[in-house]
Design an enzyme around this catalytic site. Structure first.
Site, PDB file in Angstrom:
ATOM      1  N   ARG A  96     -56.478 -49.366  91.977  1.00 35.15           N
ATOM      2  CA  ARG A  96     -55.685 -50.313  92.477  1.00 35.15           C
ATOM      3  C   ARG A  96     -56.048 -51.852  91.981  1.00 35.15           C
ATOM      4  O   ARG A  96     -57.082 -52.085  92.132  1.00 35.15           O
ATOM      5  CB  ARG A  96     -55.469 -50.219  94.164  1.00 35.15           C
ATOM      6  N   GLY A 215     -47.168 -54.520 107.680  1.00 35.90           N
ATOM      7  CA  GLY A 215     -48.744 -54.170 108.051  1.00 35.90           C
ATOM      8  C   GLY A 215     -48.886 -55.570 108.453  1.00 35.90           C
ATOM      9  O   GLY A 215     -48.224 -56.685 108.707  1.00 35.90           O
ATOM     10  N   ARG A 246     -49.875 -65.020 107.721  1.00 37.57           N
ATOM     11  CA  ARG A 246     -49.277 -65.797 106.558  1.00 37.57           C
ATOM     12  C   ARG A 246     -47.842 -66.230 107.059  1.00 37.57           C
ATOM     13  O   ARG A 246     -46.985 -65.445 107.811  1.00 37.57           O
ATOM     14  CB  ARG A 246     -48.911 -64.824 105.090  1.00 37.57           C
ATOM     15  N   MET A 288     -50.282 -57.262 115.830  1.00 36.67           N
ATOM     16  CA  MET A 288     -49.073 -56.832 116.433  1.00 36.67           C
ATOM     17  C   MET A 288     -49.066 -56.182 117.697  1.00 36.67           C
ATOM     18  O   MET A 288     -48.292 -56.471 118.848  1.00 36.67           O
ATOM     19  CB  MET A 288     -48.110 -56.171 115.452  1.00 36.67           C
ATOM     20  N   GLU A 389     -50.490 -44.904 100.021  1.00 38.57           N
ATOM     21  CA  GLU A 389     -50.853 -45.455  98.875  1.00 38.57           C
ATOM     22  C   GLU A 389     -51.898 -44.824  97.986  1.00 38.57           C
ATOM     23  O   GLU A 389     -51.760 -44.693  96.648  1.00 38.57           O
ATOM     24  CB  GLU A 389     -51.253 -47.017  99.081  1.00 38.57           C
TER      25      GLU A 389
END
Length: 403
Positions: A96, A215, A246, A288, A389
């Protein structure tokens, strides 16, 4: 001959998985943490077919001064706890790589020139590309006899039209400093959009989709015919949706205001917007699950953070409905998207006139499988699609070395 070792090398961590790219089976996975720091730790889980050690997990405190040492630890995990890499050798190593700029739009065999380009693009991803490159160097030493392939987070979004990736600033300045929208989470958006089409039994080329990767980092993507046509993250992963820490979208003049009035320098603003904003800055919780619990317990700041999070999500859903001229499928994925029924419900509340009807009972079901959460009468099919992924990187790696 379809085993691929998937490597995700961060600045202080190494994640890996040995995957059969054809069957989708993961034979082993692991994580080496705190590279270059005190208190290094490794975890290796054998999930492969050797029944005597199936499902075994190895945890150890280790000394990992650099990524080369981390790969040595990984090899120790395979040798001592299985599966044996001699009996299950990877045909390739897939890496990645976060930022491929406008240069890389497909999985790419790693050559000395490719490594030079990854390094040169580090100015666009200073926290990621250098670490990705260190992992590549260490992996090539550990596996010198197999091809290595770079799979870029940004590659899937290279199909966006100029109107979607161009910022309205002086074009010469933008060109000189490579300022444009690149987008991220590309491997996840690609995997989920294809998995959704397969689940529905329809060709991906026939579908207009919105994929919501939610996420700690979060992004939305408009996918038409299997190709990305717009995405919420921009030149960096800071733009777009509200995230764990963020800020997502904000008036760029806020940065100037903070520098002038709050005496924040460039690093101070970076720290604020990337690490002390999002639901953490608003609601006091970066996770969350904790935020939802706090909101349900009556914490006003947590409740507001959830409302802002859902408001931004809804705004992007509406924008991509307009860009696509209608949508067939909306898919929720990643940690929050797959597991938080309240977030999914809040994001889609009030969209019935747009043909989006959520089924409350279906939405409340917890499952690790792809599933429909819209009503039978909903014109738009709403899905929860677990992302993978690592499998996507493995598949793209195998395609690259087989092509």
């Amino acid at each position: 001959m379809s085993l691929v070792l998937v490597v995700n090398s961060g600045s202080s961590s190494l994640k890996y998985q040995l995957v059969d790219a054809v069957s989708g089976e993961a034979l082993a996975s692991g994580l080496v943490e705190r590279i270059g720091r005190e208190g290094g730790h490794a975890r290796h889980r054998h999930e492969g077919p050797e029944n005597d050690r199936l499902g075994s997990t190895w945890d150890a405190n280790v000394d990992v001064p650099d990524h080369f040492a981390a790969f040595d630890v990984m090899l120790e995990g395979f040798a001592a706890h299985g599966p044996s890499l001699e009996q299950h050798p990877p045909v390739a190593v897939g890496h990645r790589v976060v930022q491929g700029g406008a240069r890389f739009f497909e999985p790419t065999l790693i050559t000395p020139l490719v490594k030079i380009n990854i390094d040169e693009l580090s100015s666009l991803a200073p926290l990621h590309n250098p670490a990705n490159l260190e992992g590549i160097e260490a992996a090539q030493r550990a596996f010198p006899d197999v091809p290595h392939v770079a799979v870029f987070d940004t590659a899937f979004h290279q199909t966006m039209p100029p109107a979607a990736y161009t910022y309205a600033i002086d074009r010469d300045v933008a060109a000189k400093h490579r300022i444009r929208r690149y987008g991220f989470h590309g491997t996840s958006h690609r995997y989920v959009s294809r998995a959704a089409a397969e689940f529905l039994g329809r060709p991906v080329e026939e579908l207009d989709q919105i994929v919501l990767h939610l996420g700690n980092g979060a992004s939305a993507c408009a996918v038409s015919g299997g190709r990305s046509v717009d995405t919420s993250m921009g030149m960096t992963p800071l733009e777009g949706l509200v995230m764990g820490t963020r800020s997502g979208d904000l008036d760029p003049a806020i940065v100037l205001h903070l520098q002038r009035r709050a005496s924040l320098d460039v690093d101070g603003v970076d720290e604020l917007l990337n690490r002390r904003s999002g639901i953490l800055g608003l609601g006091g919780h970066a996770d969350m699950r904790d935020l939802v619990d706090a909101a349900e317990a009556g914490e006003e700041r947590a409740a507001l953070a959830l409302e802002v999070y859902a408001h931004r999500l809804k705004a992007y859903i509406g924008a991509y409905l307009a860009q696509l001229g209608g949508v067939d499928v909306i898919s929720f994925t990643a940690g929050v998207g797959e597991n938080s029924a309240p977030v999914r419900a809040a994001a889609l509340a009030g969209l019935e006139r747009l043909g989006i009807e959520l089924d409350a009972e279906r939405n409340a079901v917890r499952s690790g499988e792809t599933r429909v959460i819209s009503t039978d009468a909903s014109a738009v099919t709403v899905l929860v699609v677990p992302t993978d992924e690592e499998l996507e990187i493995a598949r793209q790696t195998l395609e690259a070395v087989s092509g």
